[in-house]
Design a protein around this motif. Structure first.
Motif, PDB file in Angstrom:
ATOM      1  N   PHE A   1      -6.404  -8.914  -0.102  1.00 22.98           N
ATOM      2  CA  PHE A   1      -5.882  -8.579  -1.425  1.00 22.98           C
ATOM      3  C   PHE A   1      -6.264  -7.149  -1.761  1.00 22.98           C
ATOM      4  CE2 PHE A   1      -5.526 -13.172  -2.613  1.00 22.98           C
ATOM      5  CZ  PHE A   1      -4.231 -13.120  -3.092  1.00 22.98           C
ATOM      6  N   GLY A   2      -5.381  -6.474  -2.491  1.00 23.61           N
ATOM      7  CA  GLY A   2      -5.693  -5.115  -2.912  1.00 23.61           C
ATOM      8  C   GLY A   2      -5.014  -4.057  -2.066  1.00 23.61           C
ATOM      9  N   VAL A   3      -4.292  -4.462  -1.033  1.00 23.13           N
ATOM     10  CA  VAL A   3      -3.571  -3.500  -0.208  1.00 23.13           C
ATOM     11  C   VAL A   3      -2.432  -2.917  -1.052  1.00 23.13           C
ATOM     12  CG1 VAL A   3      -1.979  -5.239   0.750  1.00 23.13           C
ATOM     13  CG2 VAL A   3      -2.486  -3.174   2.068  1.00 23.13           C
ATOM     14  N   THR A   4      -2.147  -1.622  -0.880  1.00 25.73           N
ATOM     15  CA  THR A   4      -1.034  -1.064  -1.645  1.00 25.73           C
ATOM     16  C   THR A   4       0.275  -1.462  -0.969  1.00 25.73           C
ATOM     17  OG1 THR A   4      -0.859   1.012  -0.437  1.00 25.73           O
ATOM     18  CG2 THR A   4      -2.400   0.953  -2.320  1.00 25.73           C
ATOM     19  N   LEU A   5       1.308  -1.510  -1.786  1.00 26.35           N
ATOM     20  CA  LEU A   5       2.607  -1.895  -1.256  1.00 26.35           C
ATOM     21  C   LEU A   5       3.058  -0.899  -0.189  1.00 26.35           C
ATOM     22  CD1 LEU A   5       4.934  -3.845  -1.349  1.00 26.35           C
ATOM     23  CD2 LEU A   5       5.841  -2.643  -3.340  1.00 26.35           C
ATOM     24  N   ALA A   6       2.808   0.391  -0.421  1.00 25.58           N
ATOM     25  CA  ALA A   6       3.220   1.422   0.536  1.00 25.58           C
ATOM     26  C   ALA A   6       2.537   1.206   1.886  1.00 25.58           C
ATOM     27  CB  ALA A   6       2.887   2.806  -0.011  1.00 25.58           C
ATOM     28  N   ASP A   7       1.229   0.952   1.856  1.00 27.25           N
ATOM     29  CA  ASP A   7       0.502   0.725   3.111  1.00 27.25           C
ATOM     30  C   ASP A   7       1.044  -0.505   3.815  1.00 27.25           C
ATOM     31  OD1 ASP A   7      -1.027   2.896   2.673  1.00 27.25           O
ATOM     32  OD2 ASP A   7      -2.817   1.808   1.990  1.00 27.25           O
ATOM     33  N   PHE A   8       1.325  -1.522   3.022  1.00 25.05           N
ATOM     34  CA  PHE A   8       1.820  -2.741   3.617  1.00 25.05           C
ATOM     35  C   PHE A   8       3.205  -2.543   4.226  1.00 25.05           C
ATOM     36  CE2 PHE A   8       4.144  -6.750   3.396  1.00 25.05           C
ATOM     37  CZ  PHE A   8       3.433  -7.413   4.376  1.00 25.05           C
ATOM     38  N   LEU A   9       4.069  -1.826   3.526  1.00 24.31           N
ATOM     39  CA  LEU A   9       5.416  -1.592   4.053  1.00 24.31           C
ATOM     40  C   LEU A   9       5.363  -0.802   5.353  1.00 24.31           C
ATOM     41  CD1 LEU A   9       7.308  -0.817   0.715  1.00 24.31           C
ATOM     42  CD2 LEU A   9       7.528  -2.870   2.131  1.00 24.31           C
ATOM     43  N   ALA A  10       4.393   0.096   5.458  1.00 23.96           N
ATOM     44  CA  ALA A  10       4.230   0.857   6.696  1.00 23.96           C
ATOM     45  C   ALA A  10       3.867  -0.094   7.846  1.00 23.96           C
ATOM     46  CB  ALA A  10       3.167   1.931   6.522  1.00 23.96           C
ATOM     47  N   MET A  11       3.001  -1.070   7.543  1.00 27.21           N
ATOM     48  CA  MET A  11       2.636  -2.067   8.563  1.00 27.21           C
ATOM     49  C   MET A  11       3.852  -2.818   9.064  1.00 27.21           C
ATOM     50  SD  MET A  11      -0.678  -3.995   6.932  1.00 27.21           S
ATOM     51  CE  MET A  11      -0.917  -5.242   8.186  1.00 27.21           C
ATOM     52  N   ALA A  12       4.758  -3.127   8.132  1.00 25.37           N
ATOM     53  CA  ALA A  12       5.906  -3.965   8.469  1.00 25.37           C
ATOM     54  C   ALA A  12       7.086  -3.161   8.995  1.00 25.37           C
ATOM     55  CB  ALA A  12       6.334  -4.770   7.239  1.00 25.37           C
ATOM     56  N   GLY A  13       6.907  -1.848   9.072  1.00 28.49           N
ATOM     57  CA  GLY A  13       8.012  -1.026   9.558  1.00 28.49           C
ATOM     58  C   GLY A  13       9.135  -0.930   8.552  1.00 28.49           C
ATOM     59  N   ALA A  14       8.762  -0.695   7.314  1.00 26.36           N
ATOM     60  CA  ALA A  14       9.773  -0.643   6.253  1.00 26.36           C
ATOM     61  C   ALA A  14       9.571   0.603   5.402  1.00 26.36           C
ATOM     62  CB  ALA A  14       9.680  -1.896   5.388  1.00 26.36           C
ATOM     63  N   GLU A  15       9.345   1.742   6.077  1.00 26.44           N
ATOM     64  CA  GLU A  15       9.029   2.975   5.344  1.00 26.44           C
ATOM     65  C   GLU A  15      10.193   3.453   4.488  1.00 26.44           C
ATOM     66  OE1 GLU A  15       8.627   2.467   8.548  1.00 26.44           O
ATOM     67  OE2 GLU A  15       6.601   3.011   9.182  1.00 26.44           O
ATOM     68  N   ASP A  16      11.416   3.129   4.910  1.00 22.27           N
ATOM     69  CA  ASP A  16      12.550   3.648   4.126  1.00 22.27           C
ATOM     70  C   ASP A  16      13.064   2.634   3.106  1.00 22.27           C
ATOM     71  OD1 ASP A  16      13.620   1.859   5.869  1.00 22.27           O
ATOM     72  OD2 ASP A  16      15.398   3.067   6.352  1.00 22.27           O
TER      73      ASP A  16
END
Lengths: 239, 672
Positions: free
Chosen positions: B493-508
């Motif tokens: 818990f506490g991960v930022t959405l941006a960091d998480f999206l980078a993990m999932a390959g969803a930068e755009d």
């Protein structure tokens, strides 16, 4: 009694007893909380949501929420009145209501609430659903066009008549009242004198050969708005 | 101005004559005053047919009699196996559906008689659940998932291929009664969409070619289990699962996806008093993983303290929020952890029975889960005197659902377990006071029980150290949509959405739906926010939308979902969402005016405030969140209309039926 407690509705102090709902305590205090699915002789249902009040700031239905010492109930703020109007209008446009020639006109709780709230025409578009009518029974008919799914007939038939003639079937917008028979009402043990019939707040379940029995002017809500009887119990009128 | 449009619509929409019964009735009765119905209403009248008038050919009667005998035997057998207990109605009607292809009107009568209930009560249940029907369905039912992610991945092409190959439309059955095709809301396979259920068999990553192959194979052998050619990873390949489903576990954390010896948590728990177990769960600051985040320890404590002759532990394995599939992966890979968590809860609150409510879409996991339960009984981790602890008896049964998202709401889940329609109950009383069959009941999510088991095995301090201030531990997120690596992630818990999206390959990503349709859609401005109870709360669904997706179209899809899944109990949810859809649809179709934004806002707020349960209270979120976070999408589509008519009023459509009847175009529509 010793176990009475105090709480407030719109800043007015009222007394409640353990086991009472907010609506019951309000009724005793002469404060009218608008309602449709609620009926004095029946268990609370909490489906029409017209009696939504704020209890310590949280929306609750007065018919289901227990009264409690010190709670702060908001009943007639502008925002709550707007929500109630919206709910009443939803019930109008959801079905096919035709007050001008409905047998229940003048005695209909939905119509009376609309008058009390000054609703002249709904702001929502009519949905014009296709609903079934069941005229099979010799003494009673169901016109689902006028049903508001309050479930009073379900509870009255089960809890007062001991019959279970009615129950809801389907879900969501397709939810409707069904009868306890393969085909139609005539095949159930519904009877003319059933409380389930008189419990209907609108013109969805009616006795045949009654029609427009009461002259205009003498009907239930001709002289005073719905809720006036409750408000009359109050010593000091509150506006 | 608005009035004019409304009134116009009212008068211009004529009776629709689209079904045979309605047609003959309306035409015959229209000029016959004796039969004329109330003019504004459209209705079908049920006239009683005199019994004497009903005549059957002797042979037809004989055949019917024979069928009734057979039907009676089947129903009696099913009801007897369920102890003629009407609280087991879900099992009874599910078995009937499986054995006979439907729960017919005759079957309802028989079930009511066998269980001592009323026929209409049976009908009430059957008509509520999507997997049950009163009309016969095909031997094989193909349920193609039509949620928004599946549509993004090409579901419509797959649907067309099914229709073409079978020669029928969705909602229909082939003339030989072999195959029915219908749509289903999220079946928990968004990471491998498009997907479908073929009876209980899951088929994933569908293409139009795959659809044609499935139809050909079913026409050849009719056996859905033979459609699975390549088995998925992990326990998906277990002999009792044999599914082509893939786990897609992308990030393993220490709480859920770590190894644990079965019994480790129970040993920890049984060494303590029940009160100490509850204290540990409180110390760990565990909150419900379903989304609402109620402190689990407090829930257990309330249930333990509530007076009652019995207590129950219910596991909510009915995840149905579109884009959620984490429960599927936990049920596949860590059922022991889950059942151990339920058993710990049973010890803590003093229950002897646990019920896992498993969504019908995951029926393919049921035999495997039953086997896990059997093994746990053999190891004395379930049953009487668990691990030798005298007086601690606890067992778990699986209750199958039958296709209703609302049953993920805890009181609706209880209703369903009791053999009723999945209507939520009025609160108070809360389940902790009066739940299943009126007894104090704990209802927790799959992930919550898994966390509880881990807390008892590893200690509350270990757990509480992870995560953020108000949100201890890790969270499973199911990611789908426009990303390179859809699947399940266990993140602190506490991960930022941006960091998480980078993990999932969803930068755009241009927009992200957090918490599924009942959560909220956020745009790039909000990507710096954190995933936790106090900021972006989520039950686990994260759907990613790329720059080319239409967020209003997505909101409309979500509204459709809520309309389909509403139980219909309360006014605002039942009616309000239909109205939201009407106006949003008008805006998308270019018939919206600026005032509609305020209209949607007010309507949405009414639904949110006045609805009875969590479904209704969040059902307007697709509109309210996009109005807030993507307002320009609305503003650029609405325009003031100069002709004085309500922009959402479609004059052409309003007079279309009348034009069809008169056989000439309306002058009003031609020159509005």
């Amino acid at each position: 009694m010793n176990d009475r407690f105090a709480f407030t509705i719109d800043g007015v102090e009222v007394q409640g007893r353990p086991g009472q709902t907010i609506m019951q305590a309000a009724d005793e205090a002469g404060i009218y909380i608008p309602r449709l699915c609620s009926h004095k002789e029946l268990a609370p249902h909490g489906s029409c949501r017209v009696c939504t009040v704020l209890v310590n700031g949280r929306p609750q239905t007065a018919c289901t929420q227990p009264a409690g010492p010190g709670i702060i109930v908001e009943n007639s703020s502008e925002a709550l009145l707007a929500i109630r109007c919206n709910l009443i209008e939803m019930l109008f446009i959801e079905g096919n209501h035709f007050c001008m020639f409905c047998e229940k006109s003048g005695n209909c709780e939905l119509q009376a609430l609309a008058y009390r709230f000054g609703i002249m025409a709904p702001k929502y578009p009519y949905l014009f659903p296709t609903r079934e009518l069941d005229a099979s029974h010799p003494d009673i008919f169901i016109d689902r066009n006028r049903c508001i799914l309050c479930g009073r007939c379900v509870r009255a038939s089960r809890d007062l008549d001991g019959k279970n003639v009615f129950q809801f079937v389907g879900r969501g917008p397709r939810k409707r009242i069904a009868v306890n028979a393969k085909t139609a009402l005539a095949d159930t043990d519904a009877a003319r004198a059933d409380k389930a019939v008189s419990a209907c707040p609108v013109g969805a379940i009616l006795r045949k050969r009654v029609g427009y029995g009461i002259p205009i002017g003498q009907r239930m809500y001709d002289a005073a708005p719905i809720g006036s009887d409750i408000e009359a119990a109050r010593a000091h009128p509150h506006k | 101005m608005r009035r004019r449009g409304t009134i116009g619509r009212r008068f211009f929409v004529p009776t629709r004559i689209d079904d045979a019964a309605g047609s003959s009735y309306n035409r015959e009765s229209f000029h016959d005053p004796a039969r004329r119905p109330h003019a504004a209403a459209r209705e079908r009248v049920t006239e009683r047919v005199p019994r004497a008038a009903a005549s059957f050919a002797a042979s037809a009667y004989g055949m019917r009699h024979c069928m009734n005998k057979k039907l009676q035997a089947v129903i009696q057998g099913i009801c007897a196996r369920c102890g003629k207990d009407r609280t087991r109605m879900m099992d009874i009607v599910r078995e009937t559906q499986a054995a006979l292809g439907c729960v017919s009107s005759d079957a309802m009568d028989l079930i009511a008689r066998e269980t001592g209930t009323h026929r209409v009560e049976v009908e009430s249940v059957v008509s509520f659940y999507a997997f049950l029907s009163s009309a016969p369905k095909g031997k094989v039912v193909i349920r193609l998932c039509n949620d928004v992610v599946d549509k993004m991945q090409g579901m419509e092409r797959v649907a067309k291929a099914f229709e073409d190959a079978l020669g029928i439309a969705f909602g229909q059955t082939t003339p030989d009664g072999a195959i029915t095709i219908e749509y289903a809301p999220c079946i928990g396979m968004s990471d491998q969409a498009p997907a479908a259920l073929v009876n209980d068999v899951v088929v994933t990553s569908l293409s139009s070619d795959a659809a044609r192959e499935i139809v050909a194979a079913l026409k050849e052998h009719g056996d859905p289990s033979r459609l699975v050619r390549q088995l998925g990873d992990g326990n998906n390949g277990h002999p009792l699962v044999r599914a082509m489903v893939r786990n897609n576990i992308r990030a393993r954390g220490p709480v859920i996806f770590a190894d644990m010896e079965p019994g480790a948590a129970l040993k920890g728990a049984l060494a303590m008093t029940p009160q100490e177990v509850i204290r540990d769960v409180k110390t760990a600051r565990l909150r419900g993983r379903g989304g609402a985040g109620f402190p689990t320890g407090m829930k257990w404590e309330f249930t333990r303290q509530a007076p009652g002759a019995r207590r129950f532990v219910l596991c909510n394995a009915d995840e149905g929020e579109p884009g959620t599939f984490k429960d599927r992966v936990m049920l596949t890979e860590c059922p022991d952890l889950l059942f151990e968590g339920m058993t710990v809860a049973g010890y803590a609150i003093g229950a002897d029975t646990g019920i896992m409510y498993l969504r019908a879409e995951y029926a393919y996991l049921a035999p495997f889960l039953e086997d896990v339960l059997a093994q746990r009984r053999a190891k004395h981790l379930l049953g009487p005197a668990i691990l030798g602890k005298q007086g601690f008896n606890f067992d778990i049964r699986i209750q199958m659902g039958a296709g209703a998202y609302i049953c993920g709401e805890e009181t609706a889940l209880i209703s369903s377990c009791e053999g009723l329609r999945g209507d939520p109950k009025n609160r108070p009383p809360f389940p902790a006071q009066k739940g299943y069959l009126g007894f104090p009941t704990v209802v927790n999510n799959v992930e919550t029980f898994c966390c509880a088991a881990r807390i008892l095995a590893k200690g509350p301090g270990w757990f509480a150290e992870m995560g953020s201030k108000g949100s201890a531990g890790t969270k499973l997120l199911s990611v789908s949509g426009d990303c390179r690596s859809p699947g399940v992630y266990e993140v602190p818990f506490g991960v930022t959405l941006a960091d998480f999206l980078a993990m999932a390959g969803a930068e755009d990503a241009a927009a992200v739906q957090i918490g599924g349709p009942s959560g909220q859609m956020v745009g790039r401005n909000d990507f710096g926010r954190t995933i936790c109870y106090d900021d972006l709360a989520t039950g686990g669904s994260v759907i990613v939308f790329g720059p080319n997706r239409d967020v209003l179209g997505v909101a409309l899809e979500f509204l459709e979902f809520f309309i389909d899944e509403s139980c219909g109990y309360c006014t605002p949810c039942r009616v309000g969402n239909v109205l939201l859809r009407e106006r949003l649809h008008a805006i998308i179709a270019g018939r919206g005016e600026p005032a509609d934004l305020e209209y949607l806002q007010k309507l949405g707020e009414t639904i949110k405030t006045a609805s009875r349960c969590g479904l209704g209270q969040t059902s307007a979120n697709p509109v309210l969140a996009t109005l807030k976070n993507f307002r320009s999408e609305y503003e650029k589509r609405v325009k003031a209309r100069g002709d004085g008519l309500q922009p959402s009023f479609d004059l052409r459509a309003a007079v279309a039926d009348a034009e069809a009847i008169t056989g000439r175009p309306s002058v009003h529509a031609a020159n509005p």
